[in-house]
Design an enzyme around this catalytic site. Structure first.
Site, PDB file in Angstrom:
ATOM      1  N   HIS A  80       0.830  -1.217   0.000  1.00  0.00           N
ATOM      2  CA  HIS A  80       0.000   0.000   0.000  1.00  0.00           C
ATOM      3  C   HIS A  80       0.862   1.264   0.000  1.00  0.00           C
ATOM      4  O   HIS A  80       0.505   2.271   0.617  1.00  0.00           O
ATOM      5  CB  HIS A  80      -0.943   0.012   1.202  1.00  0.00           C
ATOM      6  CG  HIS A  80      -1.923  -1.123   1.231  1.00  0.00           C
ATOM      7  ND1 HIS A  80      -3.208  -1.031   0.737  1.00  0.00           N
ATOM      8  CD2 HIS A  80      -1.808  -2.397   1.686  1.00  0.00           C
ATOM      9  CE1 HIS A  80      -3.838  -2.188   0.902  1.00  0.00           C
ATOM     10  NE2 HIS A  80      -3.000  -3.033   1.467  1.00  0.00           N
ATOM     11  N   ASN A 153     -10.139  -2.918   2.708  1.00  0.00           N
ATOM     12  CA  ASN A 153      -9.881  -2.880   1.273  1.00  0.00           C
ATOM     13  C   ASN A 153     -11.184  -2.595   0.535  1.00  0.00           C
ATOM     14  O   ASN A 153     -12.258  -2.551   1.140  1.00  0.00           O
ATOM     15  CB  ASN A 153      -9.325  -4.233   0.802  1.00  0.00           C
ATOM     16  CG  ASN A 153      -7.832  -4.382   1.097  1.00  0.00           C
ATOM     17  OD1 ASN A 153      -7.123  -3.388   1.293  1.00  0.00           O
ATOM     18  ND2 ASN A 153      -7.371  -5.615   1.130  1.00  0.00           N
TER      19      ASN A 153
HETATM   20 FE1  HDD Z   1      -2.379  -4.822   5.560  1.00  0.00          FE
HETATM   21  C1  HDD Z   1      -0.922  -1.810   5.184  1.00  0.00           C
HETATM   22  C2  HDD Z   1      -5.337  -3.543   4.393  1.00  0.00           C
HETATM   23  C3  HDD Z   1      -3.783  -7.960   5.677  1.00  0.00           C
HETATM   24  C4  HDD Z   1       0.394  -5.997   7.035  1.00  0.00           C
HETATM   25  N1  HDD Z   1      -2.993  -3.036   4.908  1.00  0.00           N
HETATM   26  C5  HDD Z   1      -2.236  -1.902   4.838  1.00  0.00           C
HETATM   27  C6  HDD Z   1      -3.022  -0.823   4.340  1.00  0.00           C
HETATM   28  C7  HDD Z   1      -4.266  -1.301   4.108  1.00  0.00           C
HETATM   29  C8  HDD Z   1      -4.253  -2.695   4.464  1.00  0.00           C
HETATM   30  C9  HDD Z   1      -5.454  -0.551   3.588  1.00  0.00           C
HETATM   31  C10 HDD Z   1      -2.522   0.584   4.084  1.00  0.00           C
HETATM   32  C11 HDD Z   1      -2.812   1.499   5.245  1.00  0.00           C
HETATM   33  C12 HDD Z   1      -2.373   2.900   4.918  1.00  0.00           C
HETATM   34  O1  HDD Z   1      -3.028   3.525   4.100  1.00  0.00           O
HETATM   35  O2  HDD Z   1      -1.374   3.316   5.503  1.00  0.00           O
HETATM   36  N2  HDD Z   1      -4.167  -5.610   5.061  1.00  0.00           N
HETATM   37  C13 HDD Z   1      -5.272  -4.896   4.678  1.00  0.00           C
HETATM   38  C14 HDD Z   1      -6.393  -5.786   4.634  1.00  0.00           C
HETATM   39  C15 HDD Z   1      -5.967  -7.030   4.977  1.00  0.00           C
HETATM   40  C16 HDD Z   1      -4.564  -6.915   5.258  1.00  0.00           C
HETATM   41  C17 HDD Z   1      -7.798  -5.373   4.275  1.00  0.00           C
HETATM   42  C18 HDD Z   1      -6.711  -8.303   5.102  1.00  0.00           C
HETATM   43  C19 HDD Z   1      -7.971  -8.385   5.328  1.00  0.00           C
HETATM   44  N3  HDD Z   1      -1.795  -6.642   6.204  1.00  0.00           N
HETATM   45  C20 HDD Z   1      -2.520  -7.803   6.188  1.00  0.00           C
HETATM   46  C21 HDD Z   1      -1.786  -8.850   6.844  1.00  0.00           C
HETATM   47  C22 HDD Z   1      -0.596  -8.290   7.249  1.00  0.00           C
HETATM   48  C23 HDD Z   1      -0.627  -6.925   6.829  1.00  0.00           C
HETATM   49  C24 HDD Z   1      -2.277 -10.260   7.050  1.00  0.00           C
HETATM   50  C25 HDD Z   1       0.569  -8.902   7.984  1.00  0.00           C
HETATM   51  C26 HDD Z   1       0.536  -9.962   8.708  1.00  0.00           C
HETATM   52  N4  HDD Z   1      -0.546  -4.059   5.964  1.00  0.00           N
HETATM   53  C27 HDD Z   1       0.426  -4.713   6.620  1.00  0.00           C
HETATM   54  C28 HDD Z   1       1.631  -3.863   6.919  1.00  0.00           C
HETATM   55  C29 HDD Z   1       1.199  -2.486   6.331  1.00  0.00           C
HETATM   56  C30 HDD Z   1      -0.170  -2.793   5.762  1.00  0.00           C
HETATM   57  C31 HDD Z   1       2.921  -4.423   6.448  1.00  0.00           C
HETATM   58  C32 HDD Z   1       2.156  -1.798   5.397  1.00  0.00           C
HETATM   59  C33 HDD Z   1       2.166  -0.348   5.772  1.00  0.00           C
HETATM   60  C34 HDD Z   1       1.429  -0.290   7.025  1.00  0.00           C
HETATM   61  O3  HDD Z   1       1.031  -1.552   7.362  1.00  0.00           O
HETATM   62  O4  HDD Z   1       1.192   0.683   7.668  1.00  0.00           O
HETATM   63  O5  HDD Z   1       1.876  -3.802   8.282  1.00  0.00           O
END
Ligand code: HDD
Length: 695
Positions: A80, A153
């Site tokens: 993202h 999402n």
């Molecule tokens: Fe995630 C970012 C949505 C599963 C780990 N995720 C991130 C963002 C969104 C989502 C919208 C961007 C937020 C922003 O605008 O800063 N993610 C989801 C959804 C998931 C999902 C809807 C499943 C239903 N995510 C998911 C899992 C993991 C992560 C299973 C790790 C185990 N997601 C992350 C992250 C991020 C992230 C690596 C990257 C940047 C941040 O968190 O802030 O931690």
């Protein structure tokens, strides 16, 4: 301490002084300054040695400017990374106190500010807006009870069921590890390799290959919390819930051919569209809908509601619209707000809780972690876009980029500093604070999520009593004296009293000795959570009862001076070394000293080698030297300390005058040189009552 996060104003060029005319130019424009407030006279030319000479290291204006520029970028989000955000508000349109006690849902018409960030998933921060990809839909509600982040999402299901597969999924979809391409797209080997091996991805692949993945506008997408969450009302009744955002403008997608062409014609198509519509007052709006259900409903479905690869069809469970989100203000600064905003699925407020969905549970770890890596400090919550807009405060302190200046010394809890008229800091709110829903998602499973300790953990005194009672009398005296000393340094009398009250549960005698040592009346015993029991005394807990120490590893000092008998000195050295200890020669002077039988150099000078550095001392002097050293403070102190510290003192007859001057009385630890090595490492505790008062 607790503080309100006022809307931040960031003055890029103004002097950060008191404001007012003196900080403005004649034409009203602020002065440009260095980061430390010094006005800059020339922002066009660096400082050089002559008009064609090299640039000078002295030019702090240039160096600061380049230094800061060099560090402008932070790590982009691992997923993202490409996103666009805006401020807005949430308005409750239907109060639902019967479902949740969360403050933002209590009153129709009530608004809370929020920040929303939309994103693509796979591409880097500078990638195009219109690849075929899932879109992130993350909302941070700044409620009066803290921040609630709904990080979803534009698709209601996900690729995987368990967070442990997330790194694999993301590695496979991002540019291939060796080639570094393709950027922002899933049309390549590794992604399809992964999903072809993961049947659980199939449902999400349907969605990701559908027109939902090529939206016409961020304003025309649905949003989903994806997971099953829980709500809890004021009566403690719980329910399952799924969150849905419904765009007022309806949904629309591009054609794939269009999306490809837009990528070339306007890579910022979605970002621009969002910005311009808000700028022109055409505020994007969504309805918040809930699918609310209970365990009975969950059990009746053909799939598990904790499985994030499944949805609940609306026809089976219709949405209840409870509010609306309006985005009505663009960011002032992309980096400060859109880039630095940190969403955390762990940000929930009282009334909203997680479920056991294993994908959600893993997310609860990941986001906090990633923000530290992205924003560089555990204090990222103090960045204005992330800070709650309600008062907040706790005892977490310090860390990089600490912006708060807490006053006072209360940085721990419990504390009783408030009773002393000091600011004791914030406290738990058992009634209104966030409390995890205790029932398991499977209500037939009696396991509960509890913040408790087992009943036997409540016995806090039995083993303290065991320890004290297992000590030798001298050790008990030391322990009591140590507490007396420490508490004598405590200025807060109620703290001393409370401590003595607690000690009565350990041992009445100990409590009394401490009270006496402090000249305080014995207070009533505190009431233990569980009455202590008397356990069998354990000698293994005592140092003294474990026996006398042996010589190996111990250091012995041999004090000598002119005329001392080298043979006597050599004999002591030999016996100490034979027993495994080390012997060091100490004398008033370190160079060659003539002794009977030769010349000796000392290892340490008397004034700089007090007896506290050694385990035992041997004193080998002529009568004349002993008489001389009896007038030497360092020598008298050397012996006096060895005696006072209950060490073994061995000496020859010549040394008697110094021994007497130091007030040494004969005991089993004051020995002849012949016996010295045998008892040297030992402490002679019986002597202690002669040299100091113990509690
Ligand atoms: Fe995630 C970012 C949505 C599963 C780990 N995720 C991130 C963002 C969104 C989502 C919208 C961007 C937020 C922003 O605008 O800063 N993610 C989801 C959804 C998931 C999902 C809807 C499943 C239903 N995510 C998911 C899992 C993991 C992560 C299973 C790790 C185990 N997601 C992350 C992250 C991020 C992230 C690596 C990257 C940047 C941040 O968190 O802030 O931690």
């Amino acid at each position: 301490m607790a503080r309100k996060n006022d809307t931040p104003t960031v003055q890029v060029t103004a002097s950060p002084g008191s404001g007012g005319e003196t900080h403005q130019q004649a034409d009203g424009r602020p002065h440009i300054t260095t980061n430390h407030g010094v006005r800059i006279s020339d922002n066009q030319n660096s400082l050089k040695a002559g008009d064609r000479g090299p640039t000078l290291l002295e030019d702090f204006v240039l160096r600061e400017k380049i230094f800061h520029f060099d560090h402008e970028r932070i790590p982009e989000r691992i997923v993202h990374a490409r996103g666009s955000g805006a401020h807005g508000f949430f308005e409750c349109t239907v109060a639902i106190p019967e479902l949740t006690k969360a403050s933002l849902f209590q009153k129709k018409g009530e608004r809370v500010p929020l920040f929303t960030r939309f994103s693509t998933v796979a591409g880097g921060a500078g990638s195009v807006d219109t690849p075929r990809d899932v879109r992130g839909f993350a909302v941070k509600f700044y409620t009066q009870e803290g921040n609630w982040d709904l990080v979803g999402n534009n698709i209601p299901v996900f690729f995987i069921q368990d967070a442990i597969k997330f790194p694999d999924l993301i590695h496979s979809v991002k540019m291939e590890a060796d080639k570094g391409y393709p950027q922002a797209g899933s049309a390549h080997d590794t992604f399809w390799d992964f999903v072809s091996l993961m049947p659980e991805s199939t449902h999400m692949v349907m969605w990701a290959m559908s027109d939902r993945a090529i939206p016409r506008s961020l304003r025309m997408m649905e949003g989903f919390g994806v997971h099953t969450f829980q709500m809890i009302n004021a009566k403690g009744e719980t329910t399952f819930v799924k969150f849905h955002w419904r765009p007022k403008l309806g949904m629309q997608s591009t054609c794939w051919d269009e999306a490809v062409k837009i990528a070339g014609a306007d890579p910022d198509f979605h970002r621009r569209d969002l910005f311009e519509s808000i700028e022109s007052g055409d505020f994007p709006e969504w309805e918040l809908g809930l699918q609310v259900f209970d365990e009975e409903f969950a059990a009746a479905q053909s799939y598990d509601v904790l499985d994030a690869t499944k949805l609940i069809p609306e026809e089976v469970l219709p949405l209840r619209i409870v509010g609306r989100m309006v985005l009505d203000r663009n960011v002032d600064n992309f980096f400060a707000e859109t880039e630095q905003v940190a969403f955390l699925p762990t940000n929930v407020v009282p009334g909203i809780d997680f479920s056991n969905d294993p994908l959600l549970q893993g997310r609860l770890f990941s986001y906090l972690d990633t923000q530290k890596s992205r924003l560089g400090t555990t204090n990222f919550h103090q960045i204005p876009i992330n800070a709650p807009k309600c008062p907040f405060g706790n005892f977490q302190r310090d860390g990089m980029m600490q912006m708060m200046v807490p006053k006072g010394r209360a940085n721990y809890e419990p504390n009783s500093l408030g009773a002393n008229g000091e600011d004791g800091g914030p406290r738990e709110s058992p009634k209104t604070g966030f409390a995890t829903i205790t029932t398991n998602d499977d209500r037939n499973d009696p396991t509960q999520k509890l913040r408790v300790r087992g009943a036997l953990f409540a016995d806090h005194y039995s083993q303290a009593r065991l320890f004290f009672r297992s000590q030798a009398p001298i050790e008990q005296a030391h322990l009591a004296s140590a507490i007396v000393f420490e508490l004598s340094k405590v200025a807060l009398e109620p703290v001393r009293l409370r401590m003595i009250s607690n000690l009565r549960n350990v041992d009445e005698g100990l409590a009394k000795r401490v009270a006496d040592g402090l000249a305080m009346d014995l207070p009533a015993a505190s009431k233990p959570a569980k009455a202590p029991i008397d356990m069998e005394v354990s000698d293994a807990l005592s140092i003294v009862k474990k026996g006398d120490p042996a010589m190996p590893g111990r250091k012995v000092a041999i004090l000598f001076d002119e005329g001392s008998d080298k043979a006597e000195i050599d004999a002591v050295v030999k016996s100490v070394e034979a027993a495994g200890g080390s012997a060091l020669l100490i004398a008033p002077k370190v160079g060659g000293i003539s002794v009977k039988g030769g010349t000796l150099k000392a290892d340490g000078q008397l004034a700089g080698s007090p007896s506290v550095l050694f385990d035992a001392v041997a004193i080998i002097l002529t009568k004349a030297a002993a008489a001389k050293l009896s007038k030497e403070g360092a020598a008298v102190q050397f012996v006096m300390d060895a005696y006072g510290h209950v060490k073994t003192i061995g000496h020859n007859t010549g040394a008697q005058a110094l021994i007497d001057k130091a007030g040494v009385e004969p005991d089993e630890g004051v020995v002849s040189l012949a016996d010295f090595a045998k008892v040297a490492p030992k402490r002679h505790w019986d002597r202690e009552s002669k040299v100091r008062t113990l509690a």
